[in-house]
Design an enzyme around this catalytic site. Structure first.
Site, PDB file in Angstrom:
ATOM      1  N   CYS A  22     -11.949  13.428  -3.606  1.00 31.41           N
ATOM      2  CA  CYS A  22     -12.260  11.827  -3.313  1.00 31.41           C
ATOM      3  C   CYS A  22     -13.715  11.857  -2.609  1.00 31.41           C
ATOM      4  O   CYS A  22     -14.253  10.668  -2.470  1.00 31.41           O
ATOM      5  CB  CYS A  22     -11.420  11.230  -2.210  1.00 31.41           C
ATOM      6  SG  CYS A  22      -9.785  10.778  -3.158  1.00 31.41           S
TER       7      CYS A  22
HETATM    8  N1  CO8 Z   1       9.040   2.655  -5.836  1.00 30.75           N
HETATM    9  C1  CO8 Z   1       9.970   2.247  -4.729  1.00 30.75           C
HETATM   10  N2  CO8 Z   1      10.042   3.100  -3.647  1.00 30.75           N
HETATM   11  C2  CO8 Z   1       9.183   3.948  -3.403  1.00 30.75           C
HETATM   12  C3  CO8 Z   1       8.304   4.417  -4.440  1.00 30.75           C
HETATM   13  C4  CO8 Z   1       8.039   3.838  -5.651  1.00 30.75           C
HETATM   14  N3  CO8 Z   1       7.306   4.129  -6.535  1.00 30.75           N
HETATM   15  N4  CO8 Z   1       7.352   5.558  -3.773  1.00 30.75           N
HETATM   16  C5  CO8 Z   1       8.055   5.519  -2.538  1.00 30.75           C
HETATM   17  N5  CO8 Z   1       9.303   4.757  -2.387  1.00 30.75           N
HETATM   18  C6  CO8 Z   1       9.958   4.715  -1.122  1.00 30.75           C
HETATM   19  C7  CO8 Z   1      10.001   6.098  -0.470  1.00 30.75           C
HETATM   20  O1  CO8 Z   1      10.813   7.004  -1.108  1.00 30.75           O
HETATM   21  C8  CO8 Z   1      10.383   5.609   0.936  1.00 30.75           C
HETATM   22  O2  CO8 Z   1      11.857   5.575   1.118  1.00 30.75           O
HETATM   23  P1  CO8 Z   1      12.595   5.751   2.344  1.00 30.75           P
HETATM   24  O3  CO8 Z   1      12.047   4.974   3.520  1.00 30.75           O
HETATM   25  O4  CO8 Z   1      14.048   5.723   1.823  1.00 30.75           O
HETATM   26  O5  CO8 Z   1      12.141   7.440   2.378  1.00 30.75           O
HETATM   27  C9  CO8 Z   1       9.724   4.400   1.026  1.00 30.75           C
HETATM   28  O6  CO8 Z   1       9.645   3.682  -0.297  1.00 30.75           O
HETATM   29  C10 CO8 Z   1       8.624   4.376   1.696  1.00 30.75           C
HETATM   30  O7  CO8 Z   1       7.610   5.508   1.125  1.00 30.75           O
HETATM   31  P2  CO8 Z   1       6.227   6.162   1.654  1.00 30.75           P
HETATM   32  O8  CO8 Z   1       6.452   6.466   3.365  1.00 30.75           O
HETATM   33  O9  CO8 Z   1       5.782   7.094   1.018  1.00 30.75           O
HETATM   34  O10 CO8 Z   1       5.538   4.806   1.619  1.00 30.75           O
HETATM   35  P3  CO8 Z   1       4.172   4.305   2.334  1.00 30.75           P
HETATM   36  O11 CO8 Z   1       4.538   3.044   2.808  1.00 30.75           O
HETATM   37  O12 CO8 Z   1       3.483   5.385   2.980  1.00 30.75           O
HETATM   38  O13 CO8 Z   1       3.312   4.194   0.896  1.00 30.75           O
HETATM   39  C11 CO8 Z   1       1.465   5.435  -0.156  1.00 30.75           C
HETATM   40  C12 CO8 Z   1       2.895   5.051  -0.081  1.00 30.75           C
HETATM   41  C13 CO8 Z   1       0.982   4.311  -0.920  1.00 30.75           C
HETATM   42  C14 CO8 Z   1       1.280   6.661  -0.799  1.00 30.75           C
HETATM   43  C15 CO8 Z   1       0.800   5.372   1.020  1.00 30.75           C
HETATM   44  O14 CO8 Z   1       1.259   6.542   1.876  1.00 30.75           O
HETATM   45  C16 CO8 Z   1      -0.781   5.861   1.094  1.00 30.75           C
HETATM   46  O15 CO8 Z   1      -1.513   5.346   0.231  1.00 30.75           O
HETATM   47  N6  CO8 Z   1      -1.279   6.825   1.898  1.00 30.75           N
HETATM   48  C17 CO8 Z   1      -2.522   7.206   1.821  1.00 30.75           C
HETATM   49  C18 CO8 Z   1      -2.784   8.346   0.550  1.00 30.75           C
HETATM   50  C19 CO8 Z   1      -4.131   8.598   0.273  1.00 30.75           C
HETATM   51  O16 CO8 Z   1      -5.126   8.038   0.797  1.00 30.75           O
HETATM   52  N7  CO8 Z   1      -4.193   9.596  -0.320  1.00 30.75           N
HETATM   53  C20 CO8 Z   1      -5.609  10.218  -0.950  1.00 30.75           C
HETATM   54  C21 CO8 Z   1      -5.162  10.402  -2.212  1.00 30.75           C
HETATM   55  S1  CO8 Z   1      -6.638  10.531  -3.198  1.00 30.75           S
HETATM   56  C22 CO8 Z   1      -7.633  11.759  -3.034  1.00 30.75           C
HETATM   57  O17 CO8 Z   1      -7.848  12.489  -1.906  1.00 30.75           O
HETATM   58  C23 CO8 Z   1      -8.121  12.486  -3.879  1.00 30.75           C
HETATM   59  C24 CO8 Z   1      -7.492  13.350  -4.792  1.00 30.75           C
HETATM   60  C25 CO8 Z   1      -8.368  13.838  -6.067  1.00 30.75           C
HETATM   61  C26 CO8 Z   1      -8.154  12.885  -7.123  1.00 30.75           C
HETATM   62  C27 CO8 Z   1      -6.752  13.286  -8.196  1.00 30.75           C
HETATM   63  C28 CO8 Z   1      -6.879  12.725  -9.372  1.00 30.75           C
HETATM   64  C29 CO8 Z   1      -5.403  12.838  -9.922  1.00 30.75           C
END
Ligand code: CO8
Length: 373
Positions: free
Chosen positions: A156
């Site tokens: 990123c």
């Molecule tokens: N639908 C419904 N429910 C869901 C879904 C979904 N799609 N996904 C997860 N849930 C559920 C989970 O299972 C969880 O349930 P429970 O509480 O029962 O365990 C609940 O929803 C909450 O889940 P999370 O704790 O995972 O949810 P968050 O509120 O934390 O949100 C995010 C998830 C959106 C992923 C969030 O944590 C986030 O955005 N974090 C930051 C991530 C970030 O910035 N990452 C950087 C990645 S990009 C990068 O660095 C580049 C990489 C290289 C590129 C790659 C190209 C492919």
């Protein structure tokens, strides 16, 4: 030391896009079928039931409403769940070079430059479609640029780290005008069968022209006042895709070879790192956070950007102070902050300060403090 400016930005957006609703319908269709086909194993505890996804969750948790795709075909097909692209022969322009050229031409146009003005080309992104020859050299040839080109991978932070290298080369005098391009073709690396990550990424290409201040003639020119980078090793965002699969006999397309992350941990660890990094950098350039008119932040998650902005400003950002583009573009790996810049910079006035910043896998954080001339 030469004074260095960003004199042009280019953005290429694919025509096709996928909404949350379309994506969730396809994923849920696949998950329901999987659960039916594996009902006995699930009941016996030999495999886990696939949970269902929801468009409402995706928008609330990430701010993403849709993502652009270079190739939509295949992504929503529950028998495929990945783009269906045609392999091109070595005689044809590669997919990533094609994306890069669109953005490069737009950046050259914005800067009022010709290919002959450029002497260094950097293609920098999260993945390149091949190891060699460099996509940058293919783009260089297609544009007829003399000089040299190379590819860089910093996930990123690929875009900001490449801007740093361009800045260094121009400041030191080894280059006069640099074209930095970020053809982020992310969707072939997304695991569309993973409920937690299937919604995160989109495709796009961005580009920027950097040159010496004295050669710049564009309408919107930004002096680079400072660059700052930091990396800290973390396994919380990872892809193990690579050529070693050929030797270690692992599945080259298995789940660990695609994008995967522990999103919660990333959120918790990266937000304070980014806020501290930016506060320090702005102080190092002799300014205060309150002097900054525009924050072009990395676009991974709207809650993350709001939290970082609140930590920096001590209040919620005004709508145009830290623009959000991920509602339409989703996370475009390194290109997010460059898209935000491309779409939200022309209204700044001479003397206004802005900060461009990426954060992500590595971990890596890269930033530039800019002043409009
Ligand atoms: N639908 C419904 N429910 C869901 C879904 C979904 N799609 N996904 C997860 N849930 C559920 C989970 O299972 C969880 O349930 P429970 O509480 O029962 O365990 C609940 O929803 C909450 O889940 P999370 O704790 O995972 O949810 P968050 O509120 O934390 O949100 C995010 C998830 C959106 C992923 C969030 O944590 C986030 O955005 N974090 C930051 C991530 C970030 O910035 N990452 C950087 C990645 S990009 C990068 O660095 C580049 C990489 C290289 C590129 C790659 C190209 C492919």
């Amino acid at each position: 030391m030469h004074s260095v400016v960003i004199s042009g930005a280019g953005l290429w957006t694919p025509e096709e896009f996928v909404t949350n609703e379309e994506l969730v319908e396809a994923y849920n269709g696949w998950a329901i079928r999987y659960n039916e086909q594996h009902a006995d194993e699930i009941t016996a505890g030999h495999c886990e039931e696939k949970p269902l996804s929801s468009a409402g969750f995706i928008e609330k948790a990430s701010g993403i409403k849709q993502r652009y795709t270079y190739c939509k075909e295949g992504i929503l097909d529950i028998d495929r769940m990945r783009p269906s692209m045609q392999e091109r022969s070595p005689d044809e322009l590669s997919h990533q070079a094609e994306m890069a050229l669109h953005a490069a031409r737009a950046a050259l146009h914005a800067a009022g430059k010709l290919a002959s003005d450029v002497d260094m080309v950097v293609v920098s992104c999260a993945y390149t479609q091949r190891a060699y020859p460099a996509i940058a050299i293919e783009v260089q040839a297609a544009l007829g640029i003399e000089g040299f080109g190379f590819d860089m991978l910093v996930a990123c932070s690929a875009a900001t780290f490449a801007l740093h290298r361009a800045y260094d080369a121009i400041a030191a005098g080894s280059s006069g005008c640099v074209l930095v391009i970020n053809p982020e073709l992310t969707t072939p690396q997304v695991n569309f069968r993973d409920r937690d990550g299937h919604f995160i990424f989109g495709d796009v290409a961005t580009a920027m022209i950097l040159e010496r201040a004295e050669t710049a003639s564009a309408d919107h020119v930004y002096e680079v006042l400072g660059t700052k980078a930091i990396t800290q090793y973390s396994n919380n965002i990872r892809s193990d895709f690579g050529y070693l699969s050929y030797a270690d006999d692992s599945d080259p397309f298995g789940d660990s070879k695609l994008f995967r992350q522990n999103g919660r941990k990333v959120f918790k660890e990266v937000c304070p790192m980014a806020a501290q990094h930016l506060t320090r950098q702005i102080e190092e350039t002799g300014h205060a956070v309150t002097d900054v008119k525009r924050w072009w932040l990395h676009q991974a998650n709207i809650n993350m950007n709001d939290l970082i902005a609140r930590r920096l400003l001590g209040r919620d950002p005004e709508p145009n102070e830290a623009p959000i583009v991920l509602d339409k573009y989703a996370n475009t790996a390194s290109a997010g902050s460059i898209i935000a810049f491309s779409l939200h910079h022309e209204d700044l006035r001479s003397g206004d300060l802005g900060v461009l910043c990426s954060f992500g896998a590595g971990y890596s954080i890269g930033s530039l403090v800019l002043r409009k001339l």
